[in-house]
Scaffold this motif. Structure first.
Motif, short mmCIF file in Angstrom:
data_model
loop_
_atom_site.label_atom_id
_atom_site.label_comp_id
_atom_site.label_asym_id
_atom_site.label_seq_id
_atom_site.Cartn_x
_atom_site.Cartn_y
_atom_site.Cartn_z
N MET A 78 0.83 -1.21 0.00
CA MET A 78 0.00 0.00 0.00
C MET A 78 0.86 1.25 0.00
SD MET A 78 -3.16 -0.71 -0.22
CE MET A 78 -4.22 -2.13 -0.09
N ASP A 79 2.08 1.15 0.54
CA ASP A 79 2.99 2.30 0.53
C ASP A 79 3.29 2.75 -0.89
OD1 ASP A 79 4.27 -0.17 0.23
OD2 ASP A 79 6.11 0.48 1.20
N VAL A 80 3.39 1.80 -1.81
CA VAL A 80 3.65 2.12 -3.21
C VAL A 80 2.45 2.84 -3.82
CG1 VAL A 80 4.10 1.14 -5.50
CG2 VAL A 80 5.24 0.19 -3.48
N LEU A 81 1.25 2.37 -3.50
CA LEU A 81 0.04 3.00 -4.02
C LEU A 81 -0.14 4.41 -3.47
CD1 LEU A 81 -2.46 0.01 -3.91
CD2 LEU A 81 -1.18 0.88 -5.88
N VAL A 82 0.17 4.61 -2.20
CA VAL A 82 0.08 5.94 -1.61
C VAL A 82 1.08 6.88 -2.28
CG1 VAL A 82 0.41 7.29 0.50
CG2 VAL A 82 -0.88 5.15 0.58
N ALA A 83 2.28 6.39 -2.52
CA ALA A 83 3.32 7.22 -3.15
C ALA A 83 2.94 7.63 -4.57
CB ALA A 83 4.65 6.47 -3.16
N ARG A 84 2.16 6.82 -5.27
CA ARG A 84 1.75 7.13 -6.65
C ARG A 84 0.53 8.04 -6.72
NH1 ARG A 84 0.63 1.77 -9.91
NH2 ARG A 84 -1.33 2.77 -9.51
N ALA A 85 -0.18 8.21 -5.62
CA ALA A 85 -1.45 8.93 -5.63
C ALA A 85 -1.26 10.42 -5.93
CB ALA A 85 -2.14 8.77 -4.28
N THR A 86 -2.20 10.95 -6.71
CA THR A 86 -2.20 12.38 -7.03
C THR A 86 -3.55 13.03 -6.73
OG1 THR A 86 -2.88 12.00 -9.32
CG2 THR A 86 -0.50 12.10 -8.88
N ARG A 87 -4.57 12.20 -6.48
CA ARG A 87 -5.93 12.71 -6.29
C ARG A 87 -6.62 11.90 -5.22
NH1 ARG A 87 -9.57 15.96 -8.30
NH2 ARG A 87 -8.09 16.90 -9.70
N VAL A 88 -7.53 12.56 -4.49
CA VAL A 88 -8.34 11.92 -3.46
C VAL A 88 -9.80 12.00 -3.88
CG1 VAL A 88 -9.09 12.03 -1.05
CG2 VAL A 88 -6.73 12.56 -1.63
N TRP A 89 -10.49 10.88 -3.77
CA TRP A 89 -11.94 10.82 -3.97
C TRP A 89 -12.54 10.54 -2.61
CZ3 TRP A 89 -14.49 10.85 -8.88
CH2 TRP A 89 -13.63 10.98 -9.98
N GLN A 90 -13.48 11.38 -2.17
CA GLN A 90 -14.04 11.24 -0.84
C GLN A 90 -15.52 10.91 -0.88
OE1 GLN A 90 -12.50 14.99 1.03
NE2 GLN A 90 -11.68 13.45 2.46
N VAL A 91 -15.90 9.98 -0.01
CA VAL A 91 -17.27 9.52 0.13
C VAL A 91 -17.67 9.71 1.59
CG1 VAL A 91 -18.82 7.54 -0.12
CG2 VAL A 91 -16.81 7.74 -1.62
N PRO A 92 -18.58 10.64 1.90
CA PRO A 92 -18.97 10.85 3.30
C PRO A 92 -19.47 9.56 3.94
CG PRO A 92 -19.94 12.52 1.89
CD PRO A 92 -19.33 11.49 0.99
N ARG A 93 -19.08 9.33 5.17
CA ARG A 93 -19.48 8.09 5.85
C ARG A 93 -20.95 8.08 6.24
NH1 ARG A 93 -16.48 7.93 11.61
NH2 ARG A 93 -17.36 5.87 11.60
N ALA A 94 -21.55 9.25 6.42
CA ALA A 94 -22.95 9.34 6.84
C ALA A 94 -23.82 9.78 5.66
CB ALA A 94 -23.09 10.32 7.99
N VAL A 95 -24.85 9.00 5.36
CA VAL A 95 -25.79 9.32 4.29
C VAL A 95 -27.20 8.99 4.77
CG1 VAL A 95 -24.16 8.91 2.39
CG2 VAL A 95 -25.55 7.02 3.23
N ASP A 96 -28.18 9.56 4.09
CA ASP A 96 -29.57 9.17 4.34
C ASP A 96 -29.81 7.89 3.55
OD1 ASP A 96 -30.11 11.40 5.92
OD2 ASP A 96 -30.72 12.61 4.20
N GLY A 97 -30.21 6.85 4.23
CA GLY A 97 -30.45 5.58 3.56
C GLY A 97 -29.57 4.48 4.13
N ASP A 98 -29.20 3.56 3.29
CA ASP A 98 -28.42 2.39 3.70
C ASP A 98 -27.04 2.82 4.20
OD1 ASP A 98 -26.94 -0.02 3.85
OD2 ASP A 98 -28.11 -0.90 2.22
N PRO A 99 -26.70 2.57 5.46
CA PRO A 99 -25.41 3.00 5.98
C PRO A 99 -24.22 2.27 5.36
CG PRO A 99 -26.57 1.68 7.61
CD PRO A 99 -27.52 1.90 6.47
N ARG A 100 -24.47 1.19 4.63
CA ARG A 100 -23.39 0.46 3.96
C ARG A 100 -23.03 1.07 2.61
NH1 ARG A 100 -26.53 -5.09 3.87
NH2 ARG A 100 -27.94 -3.59 2.92
N ALA A 101 -23.93 1.90 2.08
CA ALA A 101 -23.74 2.46 0.74
C ALA A 101 -22.43 3.23 0.56
CB ALA A 101 -24.94 3.33 0.35
#
Length: 157
Positions: A93-116
């Motif tokens: 995972m250290d290699v993948l982190v080093a290659r990263a240039t962008r972050v995609w974020q998904v809020p943990r709390a949503v209305d509806g299925d908490p697993r979504a």
């Protein structure tokens, strides 16, 4: 747009510098690997959009917002990723982190299925080939780790 805190969202680190959504491919990936129905809402070239997600056999739709930012704008997320890498001893995972240039974020709390949100994070990790920094534990994992957690939560239903 401000980044969400590491404890507010699942953050997927991507090596791709440009936000690009391939809606048909993402929907097929969700169906094939996550037993989910998924659609994209909003501009697929935007820094913020939403995905709707539902289990294949129980179509209760949950709308999940997604935002993406350059990794350089998210030092707290990078620090959380590095803590996660340290917690698992690297494991590639250290290699993948080093290659990263962008972050995609998904809020943990949503209305509806908490697993979504975790389903969406797993999809993003799958199509973007990046690791997930979860909001609820100091670790980092890929699609397999997300699927294990989803199974424990009873996904799919």
């Amino acid at each position: 747009m401000r980044p969400l805190g590491w404890d507010e969202a699942y953050s997927v680190l991507s090596p791709e510098p440009i936000p690009r959504v391939e809606a048909a491919r993402w929907a097929q990936q969700a169906r094939t690997f996550l037993d989910a129905i998924m659609t994209v809402e909003g501009d697929p070239m935007s820094d913020s959009l939403a995905l709707t997600v539902a289990p294949l056999r129980a179509p209760h739709i949950t709308r999940v917002p997604v935002q993406t930012l350059p990794l350089a704008d998210c030092p707290a997320i990078l620090a959380a990723a590095e803590r996660g890498v340290g917690a698992i001893g690297g494991a590639g995972m250290d290699v993948l982190v080093a290659r990263a240039t962008r972050v995609w974020q998904v809020p943990r709390a949503v209305d509806g299925d908490p697993r979504a949100p975790l389903v969406v994070a797993a999809l993003l990790a799958s199509v973007l080939l990046g690791p997930i920094v979860p909001p609820d534990e100091v670790t980092i994992y890929g699609v397999r780790g997300a699927r294990v957690r989803l199974e424990k939560l009873g996904w799919p239903t």
